[in-house]
Design a protein around this motif. Structure first.
Motif, short mmCIF file in Angstrom:
data_model
loop_
_atom_site.label_atom_id
_atom_site.label_comp_id
_atom_site.label_asym_id
_atom_site.label_seq_id
_atom_site.Cartn_x
_atom_site.Cartn_y
_atom_site.Cartn_z
N ASN A 6 1.35 3.95 -3.22
CA ASN A 6 1.18 5.41 -3.07
C ASN A 6 2.44 6.16 -3.49
O ASN A 6 2.36 7.19 -4.16
CB ASN A 6 0.87 5.76 -1.61
CG ASN A 6 -0.57 5.45 -1.24
OD1 ASN A 6 -1.40 5.23 -2.10
ND2 ASN A 6 -0.85 5.47 0.05
N LYS A 11 -7.22 11.04 -5.54
CA LYS A 11 -6.95 10.46 -6.86
C LYS A 11 -8.21 10.19 -7.66
O LYS A 11 -9.30 10.13 -7.10
CB LYS A 11 -6.18 9.14 -6.66
CG LYS A 11 -4.84 9.38 -6.01
CD LYS A 11 -4.16 8.09 -5.59
CE LYS A 11 -2.95 8.44 -4.72
NZ LYS A 11 -2.39 7.26 -4.06
N GLY A 33 -6.22 2.59 1.15
CA GLY A 33 -4.87 2.06 1.36
C GLY A 33 -4.30 2.39 2.73
O GLY A 33 -3.86 1.51 3.47
N ASN A 35 0.83 -1.22 0.00
CA ASN A 35 0.00 0.00 0.00
C ASN A 35 0.86 1.26 0.00
O ASN A 35 0.59 2.21 -0.73
CB ASN A 35 -0.93 0.03 1.21
CG ASN A 35 -2.02 -1.03 1.13
OD1 ASN A 35 -1.98 -1.88 0.25
ND2 ASN A 35 -2.97 -0.98 2.03
N GLN A 52 2.66 6.20 -7.20
CA GLN A 52 1.67 7.11 -7.79
C GLN A 52 2.05 8.57 -7.57
O GLN A 52 1.64 9.44 -8.31
CB GLN A 52 0.28 6.82 -7.20
CG GLN A 52 -0.30 5.51 -7.71
CD GLN A 52 -1.62 5.15 -7.03
OE1 GLN A 52 -1.83 5.50 -5.86
NE2 GLN A 52 -2.49 4.47 -7.74
#
Ligand code: ADP
Ligand code: MG
Length: 370
Positions: free
Chosen positions: A276, A325, A334, A272, A279
Motif C-alpha cells: 500500500n 484502486k 489487504g 500488505n 502504491q
C-alpha cells in the motif's frame, strides 16, 4: 443623609449581587445539554462584562486550546486582569477582562472582587472543559465499538461465504486439472482449461485472504523477533522500491524483546502495508520501518510520504473489498487481512494520514512475557 460609608456598602452589595448573578448564569449555561463547547464558552464570556463595575467600558477575551473568542471585535484596553484556565495541572488558556478609556476621565481600575470573580469563572470554564473531554472520549469509544462490531459481523459473513465457496472451487480446480492431463487436447481447449485453472487459483487466493481476515486460520505462534522480519522480510521488496525511487529507512530499536506471533502472518502484515505504501508513492518517496518498545508493548510502524487519505477513505479502510484502486491494483482485502491478523494476536492498530503528506500505520503487540 447617607454617609459615604453607607453608599460604599450599598455599592459593594450591588456589585456582589451582579457577581453572583453572573456565576449563576454561567453555571446555567455550562449545564445546558447539546451545546457545543465553543458556543458555551462564547455565551460565558458574553455574560462577564455586565458583572463588572463599568460594563460599557469592559470587554473580555478568551483563548483556550485553538478557541479564541472575544466579546467585541477589537477587545482590549489599557487596563486588564486575567485568570488562567487550568485543567489537570495543565494550563489550557486564559480569560482576560479589559477596561477601555472612557470619553472623559481616567480608565478605571479593576476591583480585587472582580479579579476573584474572574478566577471563579476560570474554574467553572475548566469544569466545562473537563466535561467536554469526557464526552468526546465516550463518543470515540462508542464509535470504535460500532466499528469493531461491524467488522465482526462482516467477518462472520465472510467466513460463511468463504467456507461455502471453497468446496466448489476445489471441485472446479480438480476437474480442470483432470482435463488438462488429458492427452491430445485441442490447443484451444488446453488454453481455455489453463484459464479456468488460473482464475480458480485467483479465487482461492481471495478466499484465503477472507479466511485470514475472519480469523478462520488460527495463528501458529512462536517467539518472534520483529526486527528480523522487518529487515530480512523486507529485503524482497527493496528492489521494487528502488525501481520506483523509494528510499527505505529503518529505525529498528536494538535488543527488542520478542513477541509471540505467527511469523508468516506478521510477514503478511508487513507486505500488505508496504505494498500500500509503495502504491501511494508512484513518484517515489520514503518508507520508514520502525520498531520500539514502549512500556509493555512493542510498536511496529510502517509509514510513507505518499498521497495520504482523507477522513472518508480513512473510515473505511478496514472494510473488506473497500478499495480506491483500479481492479488490477487492489482487491480491497489487504488491510482487512492486516486487521484480522492483528486482532488474532491481541494487538491494536493506529493509523494517521494526511492527504498529500503521507500515512503511517502503527501496530502494537504485547511483549512476550513467558
Ligand atoms: P487495496 O490496497 O487492495 O485497495 P487495502 O485494504 O490494502 O486494499 O487498502 C484499502 C484502501 O485504503 C486503499 O484502496 C487506499 O485507498 C487506502 N490506503 C491503504 N493504505 C494506504 C496508504 N499507505 N496511503 C494511502 N492510502 C492507503
Ligand atoms: Mg492493499
Amino acid at each position: 443623609m447617607k454617609t459615604d460609608r453607607a453608599i460604599d456598602t450599598v455599592g459593594a452589595l450591588k456589585e456582589r449581587i451582579k457577581e453572583l448573578d453572573c456565576l449563576y448564569q454561567i453555571s446555567d449555561i455550562a449545564h445546558q445539554p447539546d451545546l457545543e463547547l465553543r458556543e458555551i464558552l462564547s455565551r460565558v464570556i458574553g455574560i462577564i462584562p455586565a458583572a463588572m463595575q463599568f460594563p460599557e467600558l469592559s470587554s473580555v477575551r478568551l483563548s483556550i486550546d485553538e478557541i479564541n473568542l472575544s466579546t467585541r471585535a477589537n477587545a482590549g484596553g489599557e487596563i486588564s486582569i486575567q485568570a488562567d484556565v487550568v485543567l489537570n495541572y495543565l494550563n489550557r488558556g486564559r480569560i482576560e477582562a479589559f477596561y477601555s478609556k472612557p470619553q472623559q476621565g481616567k480608565v478605571p481600575a479593576f476591583l480585587p472582587e472582580e479579579e476573584r470573580l474572574l478566577s471563579s469563572i476560570a474554574k467553572q470554564v475548566s469544569l466545562v472543559l473537563e466535561r467536554a473531554g469526557i464526552e468526546e472520549t465516550n463518543s470515540r469509544l462508542q464509535e470504535q465499538l460500532r466499528h469493531a462490531d461491524r467488522l465482526a459481523t462482516i467477518g462472520q459473513l465472510a467466513a460463511g461465504i468463504a467456507h461455502e465457496i471453497n468446496e466448489p472451487l476445489a471441485t472446479i480446480l480438480g476437474y480442470a486439472q483432470l482435463i488438462a492431463e488429458e492427452e491430445e487436447l485441442p490447443d484451444q481447449v488446453a488454453k481455455d482449461v489453463k484459464k479456468i485453472t488460473s482464475a480458480t487459483l485467483h479465487a482461492r487466493e481471495v478466499i484465503k485472504k477472507l479466511m485470514l481476515f475472519s480469523r478462520q486460520v488460527p495463528p501458529n505462534k512462536v517467539a518472534l523477533d520483529l526486527n528480523k522480519i522487518l529487515s530480512e522480510g523486507f529485503y524482497f521488496l527493496e528492489s521494487r522500491c528502488e525501481r520506483q525511487g523509494i528510499r527505505v529507512v529503518r529505525q529498528l530499536e536494538p535488543d527488542l524483546p520478542p513477541i509471540t506471533a505467527d511469523p508468516s502472518q506478521i510477514h503478511q502484515i508487513m507486505v500488505n502495508l508496504a505494498v500500500n505504501a509503495m502504491q501511494a508513492m508512484p513518484e517515489g518517496g520514503v518508507i520508514t520501518l520502525s520498531t520500539r518498545k514502549v512500556n509493555d508493548h512493542i510498536e511496529m510502524g510502517i509509514s510513507d510520504t505518499g498521497i495520504g487519505m482523507n477522513k472518508e477513505v480513512l473510515s473505511k479502510i478496514f472494510i473488506p473489498f473497500f478499495t480506491t484502486k483500479d481492479i488490477d491494483q487492489g482487491t480491497g482485502l489487504g488491510l482487512s487481512v492486516v486487521h484480522g491478523i492483528v486482532t488474532s494476536h491481541n494487538g491494536r492498530i493506529e493509523v494517521q494520514s494526511e492527504p498529500g503528506k503521507g500515512t503511517s500505520f502503527l501496530i502494537f503487540f504485547e511483549v512476550d512475557n513467558d
